[in-house]
Scaffold this active site. Structure first.
Site, mmCIF file in Angstrom:
data_model
loop_
_atom_site.group_PDB
_atom_site.id
_atom_site.type_symbol
_atom_site.label_atom_id
_atom_site.label_comp_id
_atom_site.label_asym_id
_atom_site.label_seq_id
_atom_site.Cartn_x
_atom_site.Cartn_y
_atom_site.Cartn_z
ATOM 1 N N ASN A 15 0.688 -1.814 0.040
ATOM 2 C CA ASN A 15 0.164 0.147 0.282
ATOM 3 C C ASN A 15 0.992 1.092 0.428
ATOM 4 O O ASN A 15 1.943 1.474 0.996
ATOM 5 C CB ASN A 15 -0.934 -0.181 1.211
ATOM 6 N N TRP A 16 0.729 1.490 -0.894
ATOM 7 C CA TRP A 16 2.225 3.079 -1.416
ATOM 8 C C TRP A 16 1.319 4.427 -0.104
ATOM 9 O O TRP A 16 2.277 4.849 -0.029
ATOM 10 C CB TRP A 16 2.181 3.314 -2.604
ATOM 11 N N LYS A 17 0.326 4.050 -0.246
ATOM 12 C CA LYS A 17 -0.186 5.705 -0.102
ATOM 13 C C LYS A 17 -0.275 7.111 -0.904
ATOM 14 O O LYS A 17 -0.605 6.465 -1.682
ATOM 15 C CB LYS A 17 0.032 5.730 1.815
ATOM 16 N N HIS A 101 -9.723 0.944 4.811
ATOM 17 C CA HIS A 101 -8.373 1.897 5.120
ATOM 18 C C HIS A 101 -8.708 1.934 6.763
ATOM 19 O O HIS A 101 -9.261 3.283 6.455
ATOM 20 C CB HIS A 101 -7.366 1.884 4.247
ATOM 21 N N GLU A 103 -7.076 4.595 7.645
ATOM 22 C CA GLU A 103 -7.197 6.269 7.090
ATOM 23 C C GLU A 103 -8.184 6.704 6.393
ATOM 24 O O GLU A 103 -8.723 8.108 6.508
ATOM 25 C CB GLU A 103 -5.736 6.298 6.557
ATOM 26 N N GLU A 173 -5.496 -4.951 10.223
ATOM 27 C CA GLU A 173 -4.149 -4.375 10.370
ATOM 28 C C GLU A 173 -5.018 -2.894 11.799
ATOM 29 O O GLU A 173 -5.693 -1.936 11.950
ATOM 30 C CB GLU A 173 -4.915 -3.082 9.519
ATOM 31 N N GLY A 179 2.010 2.474 10.933
ATOM 32 C CA GLY A 179 2.912 3.269 11.022
ATOM 33 C C GLY A 179 3.921 3.707 11.646
ATOM 34 O O GLY A 179 4.448 4.523 11.871
ATOM 35 N N SER A 217 3.140 -2.133 10.341
ATOM 36 C CA SER A 217 4.712 -2.727 10.448
ATOM 37 C C SER A 217 5.384 -3.447 10.508
ATOM 38 O O SER A 217 6.011 -3.966 11.241
ATOM 39 C CB SER A 217 4.541 -1.672 12.150
ATOM 40 N N GLY A 238 2.744 -1.324 4.410
ATOM 41 C CA GLY A 238 2.263 0.434 4.076
ATOM 42 C C GLY A 238 4.010 0.703 3.440
ATOM 43 O O GLY A 238 4.886 0.162 2.531
ATOM 44 N N GLY A 239 4.752 1.160 4.712
ATOM 45 C CA GLY A 239 5.672 1.509 4.977
ATOM 46 C C GLY A 239 6.971 1.218 4.022
ATOM 47 O O GLY A 239 7.872 1.213 3.439
HETATM 48 C C1 PEP Z 1 -1.101 0.683 5.495
HETATM 49 O O1 PEP Z 1 -0.621 1.145 4.996
HETATM 50 O O2 PEP Z 1 -1.531 -0.562 5.279
HETATM 51 C C2 PEP Z 1 0.705 -0.072 6.473
HETATM 52 C C3 PEP Z 1 -0.142 -1.796 7.069
HETATM 53 O O3 PEP Z 1 1.186 0.234 7.135
HETATM 54 P P1 PEP Z 1 2.712 0.398 7.585
HETATM 55 O O4 PEP Z 1 2.821 -1.485 7.237
HETATM 56 O O5 PEP Z 1 3.112 0.926 7.202
HETATM 57 O O6 PEP Z 1 2.274 -0.338 8.969
#
Ligand code: PEP
Length: 260
Positions: A15-17, A101, A103, A173, A179, A217, A238-239
């Protein structure tokens, strides 16, 4: 459900956000094309910002990686300024759509009912919705995790048919892990995954095979332990999905993880 685990394919989806620019996307996507034989055992995908769908399609279309978007409208078309229809993403070869998500739920007021409609719209356009559920830290600390994720998944179970549900992916999640660098422990994650799998199977036994991803994470050094849990079929990343080396290492971990 551990004995069913062998039947389920492993998935790792980035997930590049709201990250990326043309030049850096190209470098990242070209690096991911070096994934090699890991794609034989792990389904790998990237969910990119919608304006980069054409670029992503051009770079990935002849390879084994899937791509998609991070949200879709609950509607097929109409006066919904700023939204992206699932059908539009499908025209660019997308096969994946993240919906719900945290967010989107937190900053755009999306309810579980809207998330369910988005999942249904994605399916109608031929996309696989990755339905995100998860509790906040306060909800976890007050013992409300199962009530919260149970209500989130129930909205989807109540809206979609069994045939539709068989085509979804669910991502657990925990909001407090996204994040933050603080992943759920393998036991915390496995417990919620087992709960979600049981909830799906209670609707229809066949739904016990739905792909369940963990997100929050995930990094190269914790991926294998998480993906080795009986009810965790891979990750939504994500990251770490923005760094080709880390993302490919996580894909490799999915390929080598053994169910406990
Ligand atoms: C996400 O945004 O779906 C996510 C899991 O982010 P991260 O891996 O950065 O915690």
């Amino acid at each position: 459900m551990a004995n069913e685990r062998a039947k389920r394919t492993k998935w790792v989806v980035g997930n590049w956000k709201m990250h990326g620019r043309l030049a850096e996307n190209e470098a990242l996507l070209r690096a991911l094309l070096q994934a090699g034989s890991v794609t034989e055992t792990v389904r790998i995908g990237v969910c990119v910002p919608a304006p980069y769908l054409a670029q992503t399609e051009a770079l990935l279309r002849s390879g084994p990686l899937a791509w998609g978007v991070q949200d879709v409208s609950a509607y097929a078309h109409g006066a919904y300024t700023g939204e992206t229809a699932a059908e539009m993403a499908a025209e660019f070869g997308a096969t994946l759509a993240i919906v719900g998500h945290s967010e989107r739920r937190a900053y755009h007021g999306e309810t579980s009912e809207v998330v369910a409609l988005k999942a249904q719209r994605a399916l109608a356009a031929g996309l696989t919705p990755i339905v995100c559920v998860g509790e906040t830290l306060q909800q976890r600390e007050t013992g409300a995790t199962q009530a919260v994720v149970g209500a989130q998944i129930d909205a989807v179970l109540d809206t979609l048919s069994v045939q539709e549900l068989a085509r979804i992916v669910v991502a657990y999640e925990p909001v407090w892990a996204i994040g933050t660098g603080k992943s759920a422990t393998v036991d915390e994650a496995q417990q919620v995954h087992a709960f979600l799998r049981a909830r799906l199977a209670a609707k229809d036994a066949g739904l016990g095979d739905v792909t369940l991803l963990y997100g929050g994470s995930v990094k190269p050094d914790n991926a294998e332990a998480l993906f080795g849990q009986a009810d965790i079929d891979g990750g939504l990343i994500g990251g770490a999905s923005l760094k080709s080396h880390d993302f490919l290492a996580i894909c490799m971990a999915a390929s080598t993880a053994r169910a406990v």
